[in-house]
Design a protein around this motif. Structure first.
Motif, PDB file in Angstrom:
ATOM      1  N   ARG A 214       0.849  -1.184   0.000  1.00 38.25           N
ATOM      2  CA  ARG A 214       0.000   0.000   0.000  1.00 38.25           C
ATOM      3  C   ARG A 214       0.884   1.234   0.000  1.00 38.25           C
ATOM      4  NH1 ARG A 214      -1.221   1.230   6.215  1.00 38.25           N
ATOM      5  NH2 ARG A 214       0.894   0.833   6.887  1.00 38.25           N
ATOM      6  N   PHE A 215       0.247   2.377  -0.186  1.00 40.44           N
ATOM      7  CA  PHE A 215       0.983   3.627  -0.122  1.00 40.44           C
ATOM      8  C   PHE A 215       1.180   4.036   1.335  1.00 40.44           C
ATOM      9  CE2 PHE A 215      -0.427   3.735  -4.486  1.00 40.44           C
ATOM     10  CZ  PHE A 215       0.737   4.160  -5.108  1.00 40.44           C
TER      11      PHE A 215
ATOM     12  N   GLU B 133      -5.302  11.611 -16.337  1.00 40.23           N
ATOM     13  CA  GLU B 133      -5.823  10.498 -15.541  1.00 40.23           C
ATOM     14  C   GLU B 133      -4.715   9.776 -14.769  1.00 40.23           C
ATOM     15  OE1 GLU B 133      -7.869   7.554 -17.847  1.00 40.23           O
ATOM     16  OE2 GLU B 133      -7.987   6.168 -16.142  1.00 40.23           O
ATOM     17  N   ASN B 134      -5.047   9.385 -13.555  1.00 43.27           N
ATOM     18  CA  ASN B 134      -4.143   8.602 -12.703  1.00 43.27           C
ATOM     19  C   ASN B 134      -4.863   7.315 -12.336  1.00 43.27           C
ATOM     20  OD1 ASN B 134      -2.854   7.418 -10.543  1.00 43.27           O
ATOM     21  ND2 ASN B 134      -2.934   9.221  -9.220  1.00 43.27           N
ATOM     22  N   ARG B 135      -4.576   6.246 -13.050  1.00 45.99           N
ATOM     23  CA  ARG B 135      -5.293   4.989 -12.811  1.00 45.99           C
ATOM     24  C   ARG B 135      -4.706   4.226 -11.622  1.00 45.99           C
ATOM     25  NH1 ARG B 135      -2.220   3.849 -17.481  1.00 45.99           N
ATOM     26  NH2 ARG B 135      -0.652   2.255 -17.014  1.00 45.99           N
ATOM     27  N   VAL B 136      -3.618   4.741 -11.040  1.00 45.91           N
ATOM     28  CA  VAL B 136      -3.002   4.070  -9.890  1.00 45.91           C
ATOM     29  C   VAL B 136      -3.638   4.522  -8.586  1.00 45.91           C
ATOM     30  CG1 VAL B 136      -0.859   3.745  -8.588  1.00 45.91           C
ATOM     31  CG2 VAL B 136      -0.817   3.754 -11.100  1.00 45.91           C
ATOM     32  N   SER B 137      -3.747   5.847  -8.383  1.00 47.18           N
ATOM     33  CA  SER B 137      -4.246   6.332  -7.096  1.00 47.18           C
ATOM     34  C   SER B 137      -5.196   7.524  -7.251  1.00 47.18           C
ATOM     35  CB  SER B 137      -3.078   6.714  -6.184  1.00 47.18           C
ATOM     36  OG  SER B 137      -2.246   7.660  -6.830  1.00 47.18           O
ATOM     37  N   ALA B 151       2.847  13.204 -11.133  1.00 43.77           N
ATOM     38  CA  ALA B 151       3.292  12.830  -9.789  1.00 43.77           C
ATOM     39  C   ALA B 151       4.759  12.422  -9.806  1.00 43.77           C
ATOM     40  CB  ALA B 151       2.434  11.677  -9.278  1.00 43.77           C
ATOM     41  N   GLY B 152       5.350  12.369  -8.607  1.00 44.12           N
ATOM     42  CA  GLY B 152       6.745  11.980  -8.498  1.00 44.12           C
ATOM     43  C   GLY B 152       6.961  10.501  -8.228  1.00 44.12           C
ATOM     44  N   VAL B 153       5.986   9.858  -7.590  1.00 38.15           N
ATOM     45  CA  VAL B 153       6.109   8.416  -7.338  1.00 38.15           C
ATOM     46  C   VAL B 153       6.174   7.700  -8.689  1.00 38.15           C
ATOM     47  CG1 VAL B 153       4.977   6.387  -6.344  1.00 38.15           C
ATOM     48  CG2 VAL B 153       4.864   8.590  -5.151  1.00 38.15           C
ATOM     49  N   MET B 157       3.745   8.247 -11.907  1.00 36.76           N
ATOM     50  CA  MET B 157       4.266   9.035 -13.022  1.00 36.76           C
ATOM     51  C   MET B 157       4.204   8.245 -14.317  1.00 36.76           C
ATOM     52  SD  MET B 157       6.913   9.910 -15.199  1.00 36.76           S
ATOM     53  CE  MET B 157       8.235   8.829 -14.627  1.00 36.76           C
ATOM     54  N   GLN B 158       4.561   6.969 -14.242  1.00 37.80           N
ATOM     55  CA  GLN B 158       4.568   6.152 -15.459  1.00 37.80           C
ATOM     56  C   GLN B 158       3.155   5.955 -16.011  1.00 37.80           C
ATOM     57  OE1 GLN B 158       6.981   2.626 -14.690  1.00 37.80           O
ATOM     58  NE2 GLN B 158       8.604   3.902 -13.820  1.00 37.80           N
ATOM     59  N   ALA B 159       2.191   5.791 -15.102  1.00 37.30           N
ATOM     60  CA  ALA B 159       0.803   5.666 -15.557  1.00 37.30           C
ATOM     61  C   ALA B 159       0.350   6.963 -16.219  1.00 37.30           C
ATOM     62  CB  ALA B 159      -0.104   5.309 -14.376  1.00 37.30           C
TER      63      ALA B 159
END
Lengths: 246, 246
Positions: A214-215, B133-137, B151-153, B157-159
């Motif tokens: 998790r984050f 869009e941020n499909r991760v969080s 984002a920096g995470v 960022m890759q998403a």
């Protein structure tokens, strides 16, 4: 307590980093080294092997920060233009430096390497520069004013950094405390902001990451003032319900 | 054949990279991705979580390049100031964006996450921006003019980059040829310079590295013109005594 640490910028020079073909390994090393000796790395730039881009970055960064550390572009090929660009940035003449020749010729002679015109480009040094020893492959880096010019190959850059740190004014190292908050950033944002407001001499950073499940969030408090750091850390631990165990 | 590829800069925002505590993983990913889609990454800057530094870098880079991609500083804590800095860089108002709220509230509700004031900071978006869009969080990035804010995470960022590349104008990808010269840079510098001079439409890079035993050199030729690339590669191979096998 004002932050009196010297400031620095790093300038990474090379198309290969910008194309993604080579993954940079020097920024992290420079950052770690400067932090260790109490110099604040304030900015990093990566620019291409384009003289105008290098000149402009050297000028901008050397005006703004106490020190500039460059990496890359001091080899023997046509795209190695860092020495000329640094000379131009400061309006200095540049030519073959006898001190560099005196280091290179015996090194090459011992290894059967031909001292051709291309290799001798590595002895081109702006006038008035001091040399930075290269114990890996001899070709020196150099310092002009507040700019330290180093090689891009990590092993050579790291050897040169050993010489550079001797010249950098040592400052009180930055102290830090880390709190693993074990919860999302949103849960600790308000208390972190409150403690930050109460302790301007401490810099509180909040770094979210994914722990595999998790984050979660790592809080890092940094200061040159040990007492203030301890107080802020205790307050922040208390505010997020994680007081230090006695 | 002029180089008509769009240009880009990356701006990495975060004290944690400059202190060395976190090693950057985003520059290489951005570089690889842009190279794949034919966008020339011309410059990277890393700046601290200081509003003035972010504003100045955004302004300088967005004026100079076709696109700017930023990473970092859009979370919920007090040191997440990228959205405000980007708004200020362009003189735009900023506030809670209902589109972002509409994405975040159901996402949080499904996970039992409390939508507190700190978390709602992640819905602060400059007026007129489009969302990324941020499909991760869920918490979105955004685009203002030619600046894409991510984002920096790395996983997030890759998403977001998947969304960004859809918006970047695709260009003819850069073609490349690599020659492993199996010798020191000084030996191939003169022929490389001669072939470079004869083929201005091809960019020849020379990259020394240590292969574990000795220093050797990789030559990389890059162009958008396949015929010119083939001709320059053949000439360079011939000039350094390594013609291609038939």
């Amino acid at each position: 307590m004002p932050d009196a640490a010297p400031t620095a910028a790093a300038l990474i020079i090379g198309d290969e980093i910008l194309s993604g073909r080579t993954k940079d390994k020097n920024i992290g090393f420079i950052a770690d080294t400067l932090t260790d000796i109490g110099v604040d790395l304030m900015e990093v730039r990566i620019v291409a092997d384009i003289e105008e881009a290098i000149v402009e970055a050297v000028q901008a960064l050397s005006e703004r920060y106490d020190f500039v550390l460059t990496s890359g572009g001091i080899g023997p090929t046509h795209d190695d233009i860092t020495a000329d660009a640094v000379a131009r940035a400061f309006g200095l003449p540049i030519g073959i430096d006898q001190r560099a020749v005196d280091v290179l010729l015996p090194y090459w002679a011992n290894r059967g390497i031909e001292p051709n015109e291309a290799r001798l480009r590595m002895a081109r040094i702006p006038q008035g520069a001091t040399l930075i020893e290269n114990r890996v492959s001899a070709a020196p880096g150099f310092r002009v004013k507040n700019v330290f010019v180093m090689a891009g190959v990590p092993a050579i850059m790291q050897a040169m950094m050993d010489e550079v740190v001797k010249e950098l004014r040592a400052a009180q190292p930055v102290l830090s405390e880390t709190i693993e908050a074990h919860r999302g950033e949103g849960d600790i944002a308000a208390p972190a902001a409150a403690v930050q407001a109460a302790h301007p001499e401490v810099r509180i950073g909040s770094y979210p990451y994914h722990d595999g499940t998790r984050f979660t969030t790592r809080l890092v408090l940094r200061s040159r003032d040990a007492a203030a750091l301890a107080a802020a850390t205790a307050e922040l631990r208390s505010a997020i319900g994680m007081p230090a165990t006695a």
